[in-house]
Design an enzyme around this catalytic site. Structure first.
Site, mmCIF file in Angstrom:
data_model
loop_
_atom_site.group_PDB
_atom_site.id
_atom_site.type_symbol
_atom_site.label_atom_id
_atom_site.label_comp_id
_atom_site.label_asym_id
_atom_site.label_seq_id
_atom_site.Cartn_x
_atom_site.Cartn_y
_atom_site.Cartn_z
ATOM 1 N N GLY A 171 84.911 -37.471 53.966
ATOM 2 C CA GLY A 171 86.207 -36.776 53.938
ATOM 3 C C GLY A 171 86.878 -37.754 52.951
ATOM 4 N N GLY A 172 88.333 -37.656 52.956
ATOM 5 C CA GLY A 172 89.190 -38.495 52.275
ATOM 6 C C GLY A 172 89.079 -39.899 52.810
ATOM 7 N N GLY A 406 75.427 -49.829 17.200
ATOM 8 C CA GLY A 406 76.853 -50.263 18.177
ATOM 9 C C GLY A 406 76.460 -50.893 19.372
ATOM 10 N N ALA A 407 75.279 -51.016 19.872
ATOM 11 C CA ALA A 407 74.973 -51.498 21.175
ATOM 12 C C ALA A 407 75.185 -53.239 20.797
ATOM 13 C CB ALA A 407 73.657 -51.101 21.669
#
Ligand code: HXC
Length: 519
Positions: A171-172, A406-407
């Site tokens: 859960g949270g 780009g790498a």
């Protein structure tokens, strides 16, 4: 009561507190292969160093008959102690008391030690083993979680925060560990999910086991939520001690230096032959790391997630460093969504805590394809670019082989404020590989050649020409994008000398509230 009786009363109360939810529940905990909250703390901390806070705290709930059932410490053991002589704060959830569930007072105890840790500037280690919000306390428990979340957030980047998951975390409740720097899980006995198998089945119809939905293996390999997986709790607690040996106490301190017997000028001839002649052949980047760090020792972070990139802590010349390295042995070391996310988070952690970055580059580029584009590789790749460009810690880069497109820019290039950028003679720094370049540049000419043999010969000739011209470190070195081309066997010495030179480096960001990293 005379003073002797009062002391006896104190001792009795302490004994009672030690028992948590009682002997039976302790036995049940042991039967599941789990240790108790206190046993865990005893293993984690230096012997005899633990000082407990708030053992006399009990819950204040009067609903559902809870006023008749209360336990000292209220389900969480908190306090401080030392690890290798350095102060740490710790909370350890006690499953034997209401399943380790979080009440108002339980949350207050955790908040107290977090506040102390922030004032003192010491790490917080949280050991999680809990059924979540204490159902009987309703919204008070939710408020308690949020109090902890806010502290996790404010402490982020100020003190290291480490979460061990040694049982349920659902859960949270998962969000407190998620806000911390590192999550460690035990095989078989821990799980994390926002929504458990039962509700999942009801809402979506999907049938899935606890293990498959949120076990340690899943979070280590698929989601990337966890950073370390261990076989048992003892191994996990030792790993936390090891992890802390690389980290400063807080963001204002330097990471801890350790004297080393490993000579800083140790040459490794094997490195000269590490990169295969055929540049499309893989090799294991872990071998390179092992050969250049002190005593061959390092701690890999997220070793099973996005294995095309390696993130690890090590020491070089006694100085802690964060290593980021492409792994040619897995998907050719390509950058994809998960690799970008993994490395970006690691780079930001190191930068926040003054840990210099050593980047070892062998990257063919970004992974092409619709799966990556639809998944947002643009944004995720930008995370890593952003993290490197923003980082002000010393940054030493060694380009081992490929560094394309780009790498190349992303992987701690000179223009992203890379401080010292070396390349091996085997480096290939270019816009793209020869095959792709020939296809683009020679497409028209190739279309005109009708004879297959002649076309193949032409492609080979142009590929060789391109390789000769661009697949080397000297184009980049010519423009000063690479500071020096080094002999591979000297890498350890050159990197350590660079790091030592950069030890007093100061770099700043322009004044701002905070950046807007592409999340
Ligand atoms: C109060 C709890 C509890 C809880 C367990 N117990 N969870 N008491 N509040 N949340 C108690 C049990 O009643 C039991 O008491 C003891 O702890 C041990 O639990 P068992 O069920 O016997 O243990 P086990 O079989 O190992 O199962 C563990 C478990 C299960 C899977 C965690 O207890 C469970 O499903 N609990 C409920 C989980 C849950 O729904 N929590 C709320 C989630 S919502 P006795 O007296 O018999 O020993 C949430 C929101 C957080 O957490 C939001 C944050 C923003």
């Amino acid at each position: 009561m005379n003073s002797q009786q009062k002391i006896k009363q104190l001792i009795d109360k302490r004994e009672q507190a030690k028992l948590g939810g009682g002997v039976k529940r302790i036995e049940a905990q042991h039967q599941k292969g789990k240790l108790t909250a206190k046993e865990r703390i005893a293993i984690l901390l230096d012997e005899g160093s633990f000082e407990e806070y708030d053992m006399f705290v009990t819950h204040r709930c009067t609903d559902f008959g809870l006023e008749k059932e209360s336990y000292m410490s209220d389900g969480v053991v908190t306090g401080h102690g030392t690890i290798d002589g350095r102060v740490v704060f710790v909370f350890s959830q006690d499953f034997t008391v209401f399943g380790g569930s979080l009440s108002e007072t339980f949350a207050q105890k955790i908040c107290k030690i977090m506040d102390q840790a922030m004032k003192i500037g010491a790490p917080v280690i949280g050991i999680n083993d809990s059924g979540g919000a204490r159902i009987q306390e309703g919204v008070k428990s939710l408020a308690g979680y949020a109090e902890i979340f806010e502290r996790n957030i404010l402490a982020s980047g100020v003190i290291p925060q480490i979460s061990a998951i040694f049982g349920p975390c659902a859960g949270g409740a998962v969000y407190s560990p998620a806000l911390t720097d590192f999550i460690l899980m035990t095989e078989d006995t821990s799980y994390m999910f926002v929504t458990g198998p039962k509700v999942t089945k009801t809402v979506t119809g999907e049938s899935i086991s606890t293990e498959e939905l949120g076990g340690a293996e899943v979070h280590a390999t698929k989601s990337g939520v966890s950073h370390f997986v261990v076989e048992d709790e003892e191994e996990g607690l030792m790993m936390i001690r090891k992890l802390l040996s690389y980290l400063p106490q807080n963001n204002l301190e330097e990471p801890p230096m350790t004297p080393t017997n490993d000579p800083i000028d140790r040459r490794e001839d094997a490195l000269n032959d590490l990169v295969p002649v055929d540049s499309n052949k893989p090799y294991d980047m872990l071998n390179l790391i092992q050969l250049i760090v002190d005593n061959g020792e390092f701690l890999e972070v997220q070793p099973k997630f996005a294995r095309n990139i390696i993130t690890a802590f090590a020491k070089m010349g006694g100085m802690p460093v964060g290593i980021v390295a492409n792994q040619p042995n897995y998907l050719a070391g390509v950058l994809d969504i998960n690799a970008s996310r993994k490395a970006a988070r690691f780079v930001r952690f190191c930068d926040a805590f003054n840990i210099p970055l050593v980047t070892l580059v062998d990257v063919p580029g970004f992974l092409p394809g619709s799966a990556q584009e639809y998944g947002g590789i643009i944004i995720h790749g930008a995370k890593l670019l952003f993290a490197y460009g923003e980082a002000t810690v010393p940054k030493v880069t060694v380009t081992v082989r490929k560094s394309y497109g780009g790498a190349h820019d992303v992987m701690s290039s000179k223009q992203l404020r890379g401080d010292i950028n070396y390349a091996w003679p085997t480096a290939e720094i270019a816009v793209m590989g020869a095959a792709g370049a020939v296809e683009v540049l020679e497409g028209r000419k190739l279309g005109e050649i009708k004879d297959d043999n002649e076309r193949a010969r032409y492609i080979e000739e142009k590929t060789n020409e391109y390789n000769e011209k661009f697949a080397n470190p000297y184009q980049a070195a010519k423009y000063g994008y690479i500071d020096d081309v080094i002999e591979p066997r000297n890498t350890r010495f050159r990197v350590i000398r660079a790091l030592r030179t950069l030890a007093t480096k100061k770099d700043l960001l322009p004044p701002k509230k905070h950046s807007n990293i592409p999340l």
